[in-house]
Design a protein around this motif. Sequence first.
Motif, short mmCIF file in Angstrom:
data_model
loop_
_atom_site.label_atom_id
_atom_site.label_comp_id
_atom_site.label_asym_id
_atom_site.label_seq_id
_atom_site.Cartn_x
_atom_site.Cartn_y
_atom_site.Cartn_z
N THR A 74 -8.08 23.67 -40.00
CA THR A 74 -7.16 24.60 -41.10
C THR A 74 -6.71 25.73 -40.15
OG1 THR A 74 -9.24 25.86 -41.56
CG2 THR A 74 -8.55 23.95 -43.04
N GLU A 81 -1.89 28.39 -46.03
CA GLU A 81 -2.66 27.90 -45.52
C GLU A 81 -2.58 26.37 -45.25
OE1 GLU A 81 -7.73 27.23 -45.79
OE2 GLU A 81 -6.54 27.08 -47.70
N VAL A 83 -3.93 22.33 -43.84
CA VAL A 83 -5.08 21.62 -43.32
C VAL A 83 -4.27 20.40 -42.73
CG1 VAL A 83 -6.70 19.76 -44.26
CG2 VAL A 83 -6.63 21.98 -45.30
N GLY A 106 -9.25 22.56 -48.21
CA GLY A 106 -8.43 23.93 -48.38
C GLY A 106 -8.42 24.23 -49.88
N THR A 110 -3.01 25.02 -50.81
CA THR A 110 -2.91 24.31 -49.37
C THR A 110 -1.89 23.35 -49.02
OG1 THR A 110 -5.24 25.21 -48.95
CG2 THR A 110 -4.45 23.78 -47.35
#
Length: 167
Positions: A74, A81, A83, A106, A110
């Motif tokens: 991550t 964010e 992943v 996440g 995400t």
Amino acid sequence: MELAIISDTHVPKRASGLPDWVRERVEAADHVIHAGDFEAPSVVDQVRSLADGAFTGVRGNIDPASVDLPAVATVECGGVEFVVVHGAGDRIGYEDRVADAVREHGGPDTVGVAGHTHDPIDEVHDGVRILNPGSATGADPATGTTMMTAAVDGGDLDVTLHRGDGW
């Protein structure tokens, strides 16, 4: 913040190296994400060097154990964010596997980055945005060389797919 998103380089078995235009975008990026299938630790080192250390990568299904990277990573860039997973396995169920990994590792907003299929995608699957940059070297079964760049700022994400080889 500018990201370079690449995957499935497959050097040296299926490709001799990164094309110059991919190299240039990787060097110019603020952070580089690689979704696996490097094929050798030296290729990880090369990409990490081009990224000037601002690098997030995962091991792909054909990477040897000597490619010392996690299966899932991550990273937060510009308020978004990500992943990162390779996405290995059958093509059937690919998006489900990637979306499940994003939800597991996440938060609700995400973004997933995966490789494996060599087919670029930027789609929302079951509520999860999935980015697959294709193959940065055009390695078989890809029909051309592709990568993505992303402008990330204050949580906003603008993704561009780049194609080489006359696409």
